[in-house]
Structure formats: structure tokens, C-alpha cells
Scaffold this motif. Sequence first.
Motif, PDB file in Angstrom:
ATOM      1  N   ARG A  87     -18.565 -32.666   0.873  1.00 25.32           N
ATOM      2  CA  ARG A  87     -19.045 -31.738   1.896  1.00 25.32           C
ATOM      3  C   ARG A  87     -19.685 -32.479   3.069  1.00 25.32           C
ATOM      4  N   ARG A 121     -17.525 -29.699   5.872  1.00 29.14           N
ATOM      5  CA  ARG A 121     -17.011 -28.408   5.427  1.00 29.14           C
ATOM      6  C   ARG A 121     -17.696 -27.996   4.132  1.00 29.14           C
ATOM      7  N   GLU A 122     -17.412 -26.789   3.646  1.00 23.51           N
ATOM      8  CA  GLU A 122     -18.161 -26.279   2.502  1.00 23.51           C
ATOM      9  C   GLU A 122     -17.317 -25.951   1.275  1.00 23.51           C
ATOM     10  N   ARG A 148     -21.047 -32.929  -3.276  1.00 22.51           N
ATOM     11  CA  ARG A 148     -21.971 -33.141  -2.156  1.00 22.51           C
ATOM     12  C   ARG A 148     -21.414 -34.191  -1.186  1.00 22.51           C
ATOM     13  N   ALA A 150     -13.599 -28.386   2.005  1.00 28.02           N
ATOM     14  CA  ALA A 150     -14.080 -29.767   1.901  1.00 28.02           C
ATOM     15  C   ALA A 150     -13.329 -30.558   0.852  1.00 28.02           C
TER      16      ALA A 150
END
Length: 442
Positions: free
Chosen positions: A129, A134-135, A126, A211
Motif C-alpha cells: 500500500r 493505493r489501498e 502495508r 495495491a
Amino acid sequence: MTAPQGVRAGRAHDLDRAHVFHSWSAQAALDPMTIVTGHGCEVVDEEGRSYLDFSSQLVNLNIGHQHPRVVAAIREQAELLATVAPVYANLARGEAAERILSHAPEGFTKVFFTNGGADANENAIRMARLHTGREKVISFYRSYHGNTGAAIVATGDWRRVPNEYARGHVHVFGPFLYRSEFWATTEAQECERALRHLERVIQAEGPSSVAAILIETVVGTGGILVPPPGYLAGVRAIADRYGVVLILDEVMAGFGRTGSWFALDQHDVVPHLITFAKGVNSGYVPAGGVIISAEIAETFDDRVFPGGLTYSGHPLAMASIVAALDAMAEEGVVDNAARIGADVLGPGLRALAGRHPLVGEVRGTGVFWALDLVLDRATREPVPATEVVAMRAALAARGLLTFVAENRIHVVPPCVVTDAEVARALEIYDEVLAEAEERLLE
């Protein structure tokens, strides 16, 4: 060592089978051993029989069973303040963070406490990100990161497949020369090709979408895979090239397991985030966390971090961390793990391999080793998992508790293990390997 008086034989087992739902198991056929007490590297069942614990339970009991300083610290904290919400400051929590940071590389400034390793990885993902915007998270196929939403999908082994509900996860093959995915014949080739593979995946996924890279510094449950020289430094260089956060999962490898405070100490690498649990207090009270670099921590100076846990920094867990790390430092526990691995356990396991064709490879460091079992050394065909489970039972029957995974026996005693205890365990491994070879190698 004997079991405490007043324990009714069979009651714990009966209650377990009637009411306890076990993890990673089909329930009907379970027949768990009852453990009543322990000390150091030994546990005792309800009949008073002692076993050497070369599993460290779940590879977390680095300081051994029932260390008196850790037990006393928990008792004293319970008498002072048994619980407090994370919103308040508490001395035990602050001192635990201070102790942990004292062993981390320079540049780490904060600790976010969790209840264990899975939610440590969950929150590190978490943070990455949110920090990058970004993911995608890239992790290894041979890996285990925990049994929560993102952590289980980041995991690379079979357990992620029925649990793939989180999004944005990509897997790569890491270096593993013995079973190379890259047709490598040397460690240098394996390192170079694994790094090239990782970078190409990032490029193919789109660097602006990635990420984090999340990897175990030394892969644990996936096989005790010590990375080749230069690999982790190469991963950090790739992360820097594309603005990706590097998270090193030290949940199993940290706090003495590899013979250093962190496994990363043995490699030329400093990540952005470090996750930990297990060995930080040997599991006496559930605890884990994320060690956060100044760069990542500053992201949340004026921005709310949208995460928290009711028991984050629980005072009983924090007191156990302070006591465990102080005792480990003063009693030379990490140094003992390094010496045992280099001088006793490593040589002993390699000698076993020299006598037993069932052992295809021995690998490890500190008190973190694996025997990779094969039916044929030329083809490296793995021994079936069912046979390894049978070997685990045979080892237990001789008084040795072990951790097994797929075709491997993981040799992972507490960091406080003695030369004599290693010698005793090696004799038992020797007997059971010989017995298995009579059955499996004709």
C-alpha cells in the motif's frame, strides 16, 4: 520412544482445561491430547504411546520434532545473548536473513522479520500500500492468511466473516478444476478463465485503487490447491499491466513443503514480495517475515517504514533459522520431500483413491497432499465435516495424527518422513477409509 519420567498423568490436561483458552474453538467440549515429547516424525503422549505426526502439528514441522542441531543452536544462542532489540545489529539475525535470501529468486535483497505468518502478511500488505499509494488488496476466497487485522480479512474462508474490521479487501475465485467456479473441463480452461476473472475484477474495482494481489503459491488450509501451469505467471503479467504488487504467501508452502525451497520455484513466476514463517525453522521458536525485492525495498531508503515489532529478528528465532536451513541443506531434507512425494506418498495416496470411492480426488506435491472426500463421485457431494472429524479421531486411535479441514484429510508429514513411515500411515488411512465407507456409503 517413551514419555519422560516425573510427568504426573493428567496434570497437563487439568491445567489446560482450567486455564487455557484455545483458538478457533468453543471451549466447553474440548478434550485435547497431551503431547509430552517427540522425535522426527513421531510424538509421545503422557502414557508413553507414540503417534506418527502426519499433521506436522500445524503444517510447520518440516525438519521434524527435536532436531538436535536446531535445539543446540537455540541453547547456544540463549547462553550468548537471549534477546536484543531490533534497532541493534546482531550476527544471528544477519545470518538468518542471508540464508533465507540465498534460497529466494534473484532480485530480493532484504528481509523484514516478524513473529509469524499473520504479521508477515500484515506487513507485506502495508508495504504494498505504501509503495503504490493505493489501498485495495485482492485475495482468494479459498485462502488463509492469518488471524490479524488485514490478514484475517484477506482470508477467504468462514473465519473472516466475524472479523471483518479492516477495509479495502476484495476476493476472487482462484483456479480449482475439481470444483470449478468457471465451468471448465480442462486445466487450460480453468487457468484461462480464472485469469480472466481476476483481471475483470481488477478492472471493475478500478486498477488505480488496487495495491496488491495476495495469494498462497499453493493454497494450503483451503485445500492443497496446486495452481495449473501458467496461472501464476499470468497473475504476475496482470499485476504488471496495472502496476499492482504481487505478494506470494509461502507461509505454509515454503522451505521444503512442496519438495522445493519455495513453492514458486516450481512455477514460472517471481513476485514482488514473499511472506514466510512455519517451515523456515519448523516453529521451534516463533518466526516469520517478508522477503523484499529491491524495487520495494528502495521505496523505504529515504522514507520511514511505519511498522515494527519488539521481537522482530529475535536472536533465539534467528539462531533456529540458521541451524534449520543449514541442516536441511546438508541433510537433503528438501530433496527427500520431493522424492517422497513423487515416488512414495503421491502414488500411495492415488492407490488408496483407486480402492476407496470415498476419495473423490487426490492432489498435492512434495509432502503437501489432500484427500478430497465425497459421498458420491458423480455429484462430488462433500463428506460432512462432522464425519471427517470422526475419521480424524479414528486415525488418532490407530496412532496417526492428521490435519483435517471441511471435507478433506490433509496428508502433510514432516519433510524428513521415511518410506517406512509413509507405508505405515497409508495402512492406517486404508483401514479408516474402509470403516468410514461402511458407515457412509450404503
